[in-house]
Design a protein around this motif. Sequence first.
Motif, PDB file in Angstrom:
ATOM      1  N   UNK A  88      62.831  22.474   9.995  1.00 13.01           N
ATOM      2  CA  UNK A  88      64.440  23.067   9.488  1.00 13.01           C
ATOM      3  C   UNK A  88      64.914  21.785   9.160  1.00 13.01           C
ATOM      4  N   UNK A  89      64.663  20.669  10.240  1.00 16.14           N
ATOM      5  CA  UNK A  89      65.609  19.475   9.466  1.00 16.14           C
ATOM      6  C   UNK A  89      65.192  18.271   8.004  1.00 16.14           C
ATOM      7  N   UNK A  90      63.760  18.716   7.581  1.00 22.25           N
ATOM      8  CA  UNK A  90      63.216  18.371   6.361  1.00 22.25           C
ATOM      9  C   UNK A  90      62.455  17.289   6.908  1.00 22.25           C
ATOM     10  N   UNK A  91      61.847  17.255   7.806  1.00 26.07           N
ATOM     11  CA  UNK A  91      61.041  16.071   8.538  1.00 26.07           C
ATOM     12  C   UNK A  91      59.807  15.965   8.551  1.00 26.07           C
ATOM     13  N   UNK A  92      59.290  15.426   8.021  1.00 27.20           N
ATOM     14  CA  UNK A  92      57.893  15.924   7.391  1.00 27.20           C
ATOM     15  C   UNK A  92      57.351  14.749   7.920  1.00 27.20           C
ATOM     16  N   UNK A  93      57.073  14.369   9.653  1.00 27.52           N
ATOM     17  CA  UNK A  93      56.139  12.905  10.763  1.00 27.52           C
ATOM     18  C   UNK A  93      54.997  12.949   9.953  1.00 27.52           C
ATOM     19  N   UNK A  94      54.311  11.754   9.160  1.00 27.06           N
ATOM     20  CA  UNK A  94      53.778  11.105   8.802  1.00 27.06           C
ATOM     21  C   UNK A  94      53.391   9.457   9.760  1.00 27.06           C
ATOM     22  N   UNK A  95      54.212   9.741  10.935  1.00 22.46           N
ATOM     23  CA  UNK A  95      53.974   8.971  12.079  1.00 22.46           C
ATOM     24  C   UNK A  95      52.466   9.067  12.917  1.00 22.46           C
ATOM     25  N   UNK A  96      51.895   8.251  13.846  1.00 21.14           N
ATOM     26  CA  UNK A  96      50.791   8.704  14.805  1.00 21.14           C
ATOM     27  C   UNK A  96      51.779   8.507  16.306  1.00 21.14           C
TER      28      UNK A  96
ATOM     29  N   UNK B 169      72.426  21.331  14.163  1.00 21.70           N
ATOM     30  CA  UNK B 169      71.207  22.438  14.280  1.00 21.70           C
ATOM     31  C   UNK B 169      71.571  23.354  14.673  1.00 21.70           C
ATOM     32  N   UNK B 170      70.683  24.278  14.503  1.00 19.63           N
ATOM     33  CA  UNK B 170      71.136  25.784  15.258  1.00 19.63           C
ATOM     34  C   UNK B 170      69.869  25.720  15.810  1.00 19.63           C
ATOM     35  N   UNK B 171      69.454  25.946  16.990  1.00 18.41           N
ATOM     36  CA  UNK B 171      68.118  26.174  17.213  1.00 18.41           C
ATOM     37  C   UNK B 171      68.585  28.241  17.764  1.00 18.41           C
ATOM     38  N   UNK B 172      67.934  28.683  17.406  1.00 18.43           N
ATOM     39  CA  UNK B 172      67.932  30.335  17.481  1.00 18.43           C
ATOM     40  C   UNK B 172      67.292  31.007  18.473  1.00 18.43           C
ATOM     41  N   UNK B 173      67.348  32.028  19.499  1.00 16.30           N
ATOM     42  CA  UNK B 173      66.305  32.037  20.455  1.00 16.30           C
ATOM     43  C   UNK B 173      65.555  31.737  21.210  1.00 16.30           C
ATOM     44  N   UNK B 174      66.361  30.380  21.755  1.00 17.79           N
ATOM     45  CA  UNK B 174      66.084  29.357  21.987  1.00 17.79           C
ATOM     46  C   UNK B 174      65.117  29.991  23.690  1.00 17.79           C
ATOM     47  N   UNK B 175      65.456  31.065  24.596  1.00 21.14           N
ATOM     48  CA  UNK B 175      64.537  31.708  25.745  1.00 21.14           C
ATOM     49  C   UNK B 175      63.549  31.443  25.884  1.00 21.14           C
ATOM     50  N   UNK B 176      61.968  32.117  24.604  1.00 19.56           N
ATOM     51  CA  UNK B 176      61.075  31.750  25.118  1.00 19.56           C
ATOM     52  C   UNK B 176      60.858  30.524  25.811  1.00 19.56           C
ATOM     53  N   UNK B 177      61.674  29.313  24.809  1.00 20.79           N
ATOM     54  CA  UNK B 177      60.957  28.401  25.029  1.00 20.79           C
ATOM     55  C   UNK B 177      61.744  27.618  25.582  1.00 20.79           C
ATOM     56  N   UNK B 178      62.918  27.677  26.676  1.00 18.49           N
ATOM     57  CA  UNK B 178      63.641  27.298  27.675  1.00 18.49           C
ATOM     58  C   UNK B 178      63.581  25.813  27.554  1.00 18.49           C
ATOM     59  N   UNK B 179      62.696  25.358  28.337  1.00 21.14           N
ATOM     60  CA  UNK B 179      62.147  23.905  29.081  1.00 21.14           C
ATOM     61  C   UNK B 179      61.421  23.374  28.288  1.00 21.14           C
ATOM     62  N   UNK B 180      61.194  23.861  26.873  1.00 20.63           N
ATOM     63  CA  UNK B 180      60.817  22.552  25.752  1.00 20.63           C
ATOM     64  C   UNK B 180      61.796  22.691  25.142  1.00 20.63           C
ATOM     65  N   UNK B 181      63.103  23.096  25.067  1.00 23.49           N
ATOM     66  CA  UNK B 181      64.786  23.326  24.504  1.00 23.49           C
ATOM     67  C   UNK B 181      65.093  22.237  24.679  1.00 23.49           C
ATOM     68  N   UNK B 182      65.123  22.543  26.589  1.00 26.12           N
ATOM     69  CA  UNK B 182      66.594  21.914  26.914  1.00 26.12           C
ATOM     70  C   UNK B 182      65.663  20.264  27.704  1.00 26.12           C
ATOM     71  N   UNK B 183      64.091  19.516  26.914  1.00 26.09           N
ATOM     72  CA  UNK B 183      64.055  18.350  26.710  1.00 26.09           C
ATOM     73  C   UNK B 183      64.292  18.030  25.458  1.00 26.09           C
ATOM     74  N   UNK B 184      64.222  18.423  24.281  1.00 18.69           N
ATOM     75  CA  UNK B 184      64.282  18.414  22.737  1.00 18.69           C
ATOM     76  C   UNK B 184      65.824  18.387  22.865  1.00 18.69           C
ATOM     77  N   UNK B 185      66.352  18.692  22.986  1.00 24.34           N
ATOM     78  CA  UNK B 185      67.421  18.457  23.239  1.00 24.34           C
ATOM     79  C   UNK B 185      68.295  17.531  23.886  1.00 24.34           C
ATOM     80  N   UNK B 186      67.657  17.214  24.296  1.00 20.40           N
ATOM     81  CA  UNK B 186      68.916  16.169  25.658  1.00 20.40           C
ATOM     82  C   UNK B 186      67.784  14.380  25.058  1.00 20.40           C
TER      83      UNK B 186
END
Length: 670
Positions: free
Chosen positions: A82-90, A108-125
């Motif tokens: 979504x952010x147009x970042x194409x990760x070419x790193x290892x 950055x809009x994260x739509x429908x986080x309820x399926x991945x709440x724990x992952x979103x919490x860590x990523x957003x932080x």
Amino acid sequence: MLSNLPEIPAGFVGRTRELDRLDVALRGHRLVTLTGMGGVGKSGLALRASHRVRDTDGRAVAFAELWPLPGDRLLVATVADALDFSDHTAGDPVDALGTWLAHQAPLLVLDSCEHVTDGCRELVGRLLAASPGLTVLATSRQPLGLEGEHLVEVEPLPADTDAVELLRHRTAALGRPLEAGEDLVTAARLCRWLQGVPLAIELVADQVAERGAGAVERTLVSRMEIAGERGGGPPRHRALRTTVGWSHELCTPAERLLWARLSVFRGPVDAGTVLAVCGGGPLDPALLSAALRGLERRSVLTRRGDRYRMLDTVREYGRMWLDELNEVRGTAERHARCFLARAVRAEAAWLGPEQTRWYLWVEEAHADLCAALDHFLDTDPQAAVELAGLLGFFWSCCGHLPEAADYLTEALALPAPGGAVRSRALWALGVAQVLRGDTRAGGLLAEAGRREAEEAADTEGLLRSAYLAGLTHLLTGRPMAAGHTTDQALAQAPNALTQGTVMCRLVRVFALTGQGFLERARQEAESLRAECVALGEWWTRAYADYQLALIALFEDRSAHAVAHARSMLEGKRRIGDGFGLALGLDVLAAALAAEGAAEPAAEAYAVGETLWSSVGHPQRGTPELGPVRAHYESTVRALLGDERYETVTVRSVVHGPETVLAELLGPAPD
């Protein structure tokens, strides 16, 4: 950064006060979360607010739809896309994304986080800590639970005003608008029974259009009274559950069966794929097509273009019925086999005029291809290796390197037979690792793939492995070794055009250029390019153009260099290869500088740097490109002067890659 906002669906109603509150919240808080029950309109509100931010503030906005994700596995990759970042790193993908965002200020809009709440919490932080300018707008049925999170509760629509307006809009779209007077009074009463929940209103709209608001009200009232006597949560939740259940009962048996089977899809899907996966039993093609139209009319499905999707709440209901029918495993198997069969077709069509169409399909079907892989990883190791191997090169070209590497590594670790399928998967993993900067791993995987191909007498596998080995030699400054490796493989292969032969011939062109044999390199590149043009193929043709542009620069033929660089960029733009675009912009900038076109050259360098940043790497390429880049960049600075050079560079960065590419190349192809 490109703005990837979906269009606002027709018929968005009300929410003026909420939008004003969101404007204030997004200016005062770095994390704003819209909370509320399913179907209450959180996604639509977030989308409308995002358009306001983009149009009013001119701010870059990235919209990540998380509803297709069943778990955290693809969360970071989805947000990076979504952010147009194409990760070419290892390295760690979140660290790479955070580093790239560090000096940017997007929403950055994260739509429908309820399926991945724990992952979103860590990523957003982690992203908020890495990027001081980042703002996050999330939608979720529950808070993320981060310090500093500002919560905005999304309420249902006011029943007497906006809810009625929504119902009027939906019935008008169905050809039976509500009339003034008694109809509107009854509609308002019905909307109060429905608690103003937008999804519930949309689900009853077709019945209101067909039977009238009064008849629908009489039917639903008794059901809701019974639901109320049984308890079961707040009234608005009961209203939605009752309406979904009633809509399900009103469906024909074919529509109910299709509703259940459609719940297997993770992403938007076209009618042909629905037929392939959901047909069978009573659902013959004619009945299925009628059922698909019926579900769209009932708002069980929404359609954008030629693709259908289900809202989460509706999908969950369908999944429950699929389980009741004992069809979960069988439908998942048909789904996975369908996408495997299409991946086989994509691979078979790679060297031909449909190549770019299949690249587009692989991108559009990404969520469901991952679902198919997840299924095979649990049920069929050989199919998992096959599908991962088929997708690996497509994904590596289109910026899905972390997914390619992860899925290929997991599939190859399973107990599955060797042979041609395994050789292709080892090759695909090697390409992914090389593009992430790990040439040592690429070399080891090339050798492992060669051994597998030899045991299986797989000529194409031997050619692919030689291409991978040659690529690692080129990137580590050993063009003679690269040419020797591919020459050996080509000498032992039939004289036919295949993916393996064109790739090996391409490496040979690079190797000849690297050794200074420019005339031979040009002749072979021109021959290879002509054959690819005749085939309608773009990937190989683009890299042949890249080499022809570089050779033309070495031979002081700047006009030819510009023409070939533009052609290379056209091919990479058609495929969606960000890494290739960055390479192409470097050589185009040098060619323009050689012609004396200093300002366009500076624009190309600036956009190239932006794209290099978006793949997580500094500028890369074969070693001979480095001196060319350095020489012509200093030439441009000398022609423009430092102040003018910086002005042009800043302007290009502000305009963004898409705009500048259109200026340099013309509009993007359809």
